[in-house]
Write an enzyme that holds these catalytic residues in place. Structure first.
Site, mmCIF file in Angstrom:
data_model
loop_
_atom_site.group_PDB
_atom_site.id
_atom_site.type_symbol
_atom_site.label_atom_id
_atom_site.label_comp_id
_atom_site.label_asym_id
_atom_site.label_seq_id
_atom_site.Cartn_x
_atom_site.Cartn_y
_atom_site.Cartn_z
ATOM 1 N N LYS A 194 0.874 -1.180 0.000
ATOM 2 C CA LYS A 194 0.000 0.000 0.000
ATOM 3 C C LYS A 194 0.912 1.232 0.000
ATOM 4 O O LYS A 194 1.116 1.876 1.023
ATOM 5 C CB LYS A 194 -0.918 -0.049 1.232
ATOM 6 C CG LYS A 194 -2.116 0.861 1.155
ATOM 7 C CD LYS A 194 -3.120 0.505 2.253
ATOM 8 C CE LYS A 194 -4.104 1.620 2.528
ATOM 9 N NZ LYS A 194 -4.912 2.026 1.381
HETATM 10 N N1 PMP Z 1 -7.864 -1.543 -2.616
HETATM 11 C C1 PMP Z 1 -7.260 -0.355 -2.492
HETATM 12 C C2 PMP Z 1 -6.511 0.192 -3.646
HETATM 13 C C3 PMP Z 1 -7.357 0.365 -1.287
HETATM 14 O O1 PMP Z 1 -6.753 1.556 -1.163
HETATM 15 C C4 PMP Z 1 -8.092 -0.173 -0.221
HETATM 16 C C5 PMP Z 1 -8.218 0.591 1.061
HETATM 17 N N2 PMP Z 1 -7.196 0.307 1.958
HETATM 18 C C6 PMP Z 1 -8.697 -1.430 -0.394
HETATM 19 C C7 PMP Z 1 -8.565 -2.088 -1.609
HETATM 20 C C8 PMP Z 1 -9.433 -2.091 0.710
HETATM 21 O O2 PMP Z 1 -8.527 -2.601 1.672
HETATM 22 P P1 PMP Z 1 -8.928 -2.709 3.193
HETATM 23 O O3 PMP Z 1 -10.175 -3.521 3.241
HETATM 24 O O4 PMP Z 1 -7.792 -3.387 3.845
HETATM 25 O O5 PMP Z 1 -9.141 -1.334 3.683
#
Ligand code: PMP
Length: 307
Positions: free
Chosen positions: A159
Site C-alpha cells: 500500500k
Molecule cells: N484496494 C485499495 C486500492 C485500497 O486503497 C483499499 C483501502 N485500503 C482497499 C482495496 C481495501 O482494503 P482494506 O479492506 O484493507 O481497507
C-alpha cells in the site's frame, strides 16, 4: 467541536499535536512516493461507551509486508504498535468514528529514486471519519480508461503512496464524468478493484471476487467479507472476473476500510440487478456493521477495545 489538528499523534518517536507533525520538503517519500501506509477504522459504540478498532493486528501485518516490499527498516512488533494506537486514541479521548493512518516513509533528505540505503520513520495519526462513500444509496460506477498498475510495475500488494497516482487518475476521471467511483481492469483486461476498495459481484447466488494475483490490494475488509460469507453458508469464489460479467451480475458491491460495504447500482450505465440493494449484499452489509460496531460477540477476535 472536535479539532483533529489538536489531537495527539505519533511522530518522530514522540507524541505531538497533529498540527505539529510536519516534514521537510526534501523528504524522499515526498519526492518519490516512497511511503507505505494503512487505513484503520475505529467504531464508536455510544451504548457501550467504547471505541472498537477493527482488525488492528491484520493492519499491522500488512503494513510490515508493504514495508518489506519497499525495503524499509521498520520492524516494530505488534505490541508496541498497538500501544501507540491505543495511546493516541485514549489521550485524545476519541468518542466518535475514527480513521487511523499509520505510515512508514523514507525520511532521508536525499535525491535519487531508490529503495536501498534510505532511512525511514514511522508515524500514526487519527481523524474523525463517518461514511467515505454512500453506503445506503447505490453507487454509479464506471470502468476506468486507466489500467490498474501490475505487480511488476508498482505492486498493489504494497500500500505505497506512489501507487495512488493510479487511483487518483481513475477517481477524478470517474467523478468528472458524473460517476461516483471507478473500477480498474488489470493489464490482462480482467476486473481488478476500485480506486480504493475491493469489488465483489453475485452471480446465481454465488459471491465472486478477483484473486490476489489480479493486481488488487489484499484488502482486510475483503478477507473479512469472505469469512463472514462462508460462515453464513454463502458459496464464495475467488477467480478472475471479466468486464461484462459486471454488467450481467445480480449484485455488486465494494469493500474496504473507508468504503465499508457499499452497493453498486450501475456499471457503465447498465443497471445492476433490479437497481436496488441485493439480498446477499444487504445481509453481508448488515452483518459487517454489527461486527465492526461491537454488536456481534462471535467476531470479537477482530476487535480491539480502546476503553
Ligand atoms: N484496494 C485499495 C486500492 C485500497 O486503497 C483499499 C483501502 N485500503 C482497499 C482495496 C481495501 O482494503 P482494506 O479492506 O484493507 O481497507
Amino acid at each position: 467541536m472536535l479539532n483533529a489538528d489538536e489531537m495527539p499523534c505519533y511522530f518522530q518517536g514522540r507524541y505531538v499535536p497533529l498540527k505539529d507533525a510536519n516534514i521537510n520538503i526534501r523528504t524522499h517519500a515526498m519526492q518519490y512516493g516512497t511511503a507505505v501506509f494503512g487505513g484503520i477504522r475505529g467504531y464508536w459504540n455510544a451504548e457501550k461507551k467504547n471505541l472498537y478498532v477493527f482488525r488492528l493486528h491484520d493492519h499491522w501485518q500488512r503494513l510490515r509486508q508493504s514495508g518489506k516490499i519497499m525495503q524499509m527498516h521498520w520492524q516494530m512488533e505488534f505490541e508496541e504498535f498497538e500501544q501507540i494506537v491505543l495511546k493516541i486514541l485514549r489521550d485524545g479521548n476519541w468518542q466518535c468514528n475514527v480513521y487511523l493512518r499509520p505510515v512508514i516513509y523514507k525520511n532521508a533528505l536525499e535525491l535519487s529514486p531508490r529503495l536501498h540505503n534510505v532511512t525511514d520513520d514511522f508515524s500514526v495519526y487519527a481523524i474523525p471519519l463517518n461514511d467515505y462513500l454512500d453506503t445506503r444509496n447505490g453507487l454509479k460506477v464506471c470502468v476506468s480508461s486507466w489500467t490498474r498498475i501490475s505487480d511488476n510495475q508498482i505492486p498493489t500488494r504494497a500500500k505505497a503512496t506512489g501507487g495512488y497516482i493510479n487511483s487518483a487518475l481513475a477517481k477524478s476521471e470517474a467523478i468528472q464524468n458524473g460517476f461516483d467511483e471507478a473500477i480498474f481492469l488489470d493489464v490482462h483486461g480482467n476486473v481488478s478493484e476500485g480506486s480504493a476498495e475491493n469489488l465483489f459481484i453475485v452471480r446465481n447466488g454465488k459471491l465472486i471476487t478477483a484473486t490476489v494475483t489480479d493486481s488488487i490490494l489484499e484488502g482486510i475488509t475483503r478477507r473479512s467479507i469472505l469469512e463472514i460469507a462462508q460462515n453464513l453458508g454463502i458459496v464464495v469464489i475467488e477467480r478472475p472476473i471479466s468486464r461484462t460479467e459486471l454488467y450481467v451480475a445480480d449484485e455488486a458491491f465494494f469493500s474496504g476500510t473507508g468504503v465499508q460495504v457499499a452497493w453498486i447500482s450501475s456499471v457503465d450505465r447498465r443497471t445492476i440487478g433490479s437497481g436496488t440493494i441485493g439480498a446477499l449484499t444487504e445481509k453481508l452489509q448488515n452483518t459487517f456493521f454489527k461486527i465492526v460496531t461491537g454488536e456481534d460477540a462471535a467476531y470479537s477476535k477482530w476487535q480491539t477495545s480502546v476503553y
